[in-house]
Design an enzyme around this catalytic site. Sequence first.
Site, short mmCIF file in Angstrom:
data_model
loop_
_atom_site.label_atom_id
_atom_site.label_comp_id
_atom_site.label_asym_id
_atom_site.label_seq_id
_atom_site.Cartn_x
_atom_site.Cartn_y
_atom_site.Cartn_z
N LYS A 83 13.54 -9.97 0.38
CA LYS A 83 12.30 -10.27 -0.36
C LYS A 83 12.59 -11.38 -1.37
O LYS A 83 13.49 -11.25 -2.22
CB LYS A 83 11.83 -9.00 -1.05
CG LYS A 83 10.33 -8.90 -1.23
CD LYS A 83 10.00 -7.52 -1.77
CE LYS A 83 8.53 -7.31 -1.96
NZ LYS A 83 8.25 -6.09 -2.73
C1 E4P Z 1 4.99 -4.91 -2.64
O1 E4P Z 1 5.82 -5.45 -1.98
C2 E4P Z 1 4.95 -4.96 -4.11
O2 E4P Z 1 6.21 -4.69 -4.59
C3 E4P Z 1 3.97 -4.00 -4.68
O3 E4P Z 1 2.93 -3.75 -3.76
C4 E4P Z 1 3.47 -4.37 -6.06
O4 E4P Z 1 2.48 -3.45 -6.45
P1 E4P Z 1 1.95 -3.31 -7.96
O5 E4P Z 1 1.14 -4.53 -8.28
O6 E4P Z 1 1.15 -2.07 -7.96
O7 E4P Z 1 3.20 -3.23 -8.81
#
Ligand code: E4P
Length: 217
Positions: A83
């Site tokens: 990521k």
């Molecule tokens: C996904 O890859 C993200 O890490 C996640 O959906 C972020 O979500 P949030 O905005 O609720 O922290």
Amino acid sequence: MKFFVDTADIAAISELNDLGIVDGVTTNPSLIKKSGRDILEVTKEIAALVDGPVSAEVVATEASAMIAEGRKLAAIADNIAIKLPLTWDGLKACKALSTEGHMINVTLCFSANQALLAAKAGATFISPFIGRLDDINLDGMELIADIREIYDNYGFETQILAASIRTVNHVSDAAKIGADVMTAPPEVIKKLAQHPLTDAGLAQFLKDAESAGIKIV
Ligand code: E4P
């Protein structure tokens, strides 16, 4: 639509995985912190538990350091998706690591142009953050629709991973638009099964079964 679970909580992943509805897992540094676990250890455990892609996020911000971290994360298991944040250096790392054959999830996407760049740099997944756009009075779902249209216009194979999902409506709306994947916290995924008419209907059936003396085993 593929379902990824947005957590580093092993027990929560296991429960959903046993149901056969988990196609992958996404984590980020905040979720790793919440788990209280070492990133390499918990990521290895998650990757062994589920069959699909498990996103593990780099913490470096300069391209060569991101590439080094990405290679280390990818060495944990074959199903790791590295990521990378949607920065200029993140795009450089995306190009380098995708060329090496690694799965890449480009995260923190907030515009259609960012998504276009990620696809051109070889991203496997693009993660537009719906909830965080809604939080600032913008329309997260409109971004999903824009990216779908652009990717379809040009035949990009990068999968749209609807992220930062906060509500059950986010899931069905993203599915209607044609997001390839959604990632949501376990609590939101479990809420997808809930409906007040299901609860009311079941209560009536159980009442009638009891008064009629219906027994099956
Ligand atoms: C996904 O890859 C993200 O890490 C996640 O959906 C972020 O979500 P949030 O905005 O609720 O922290």
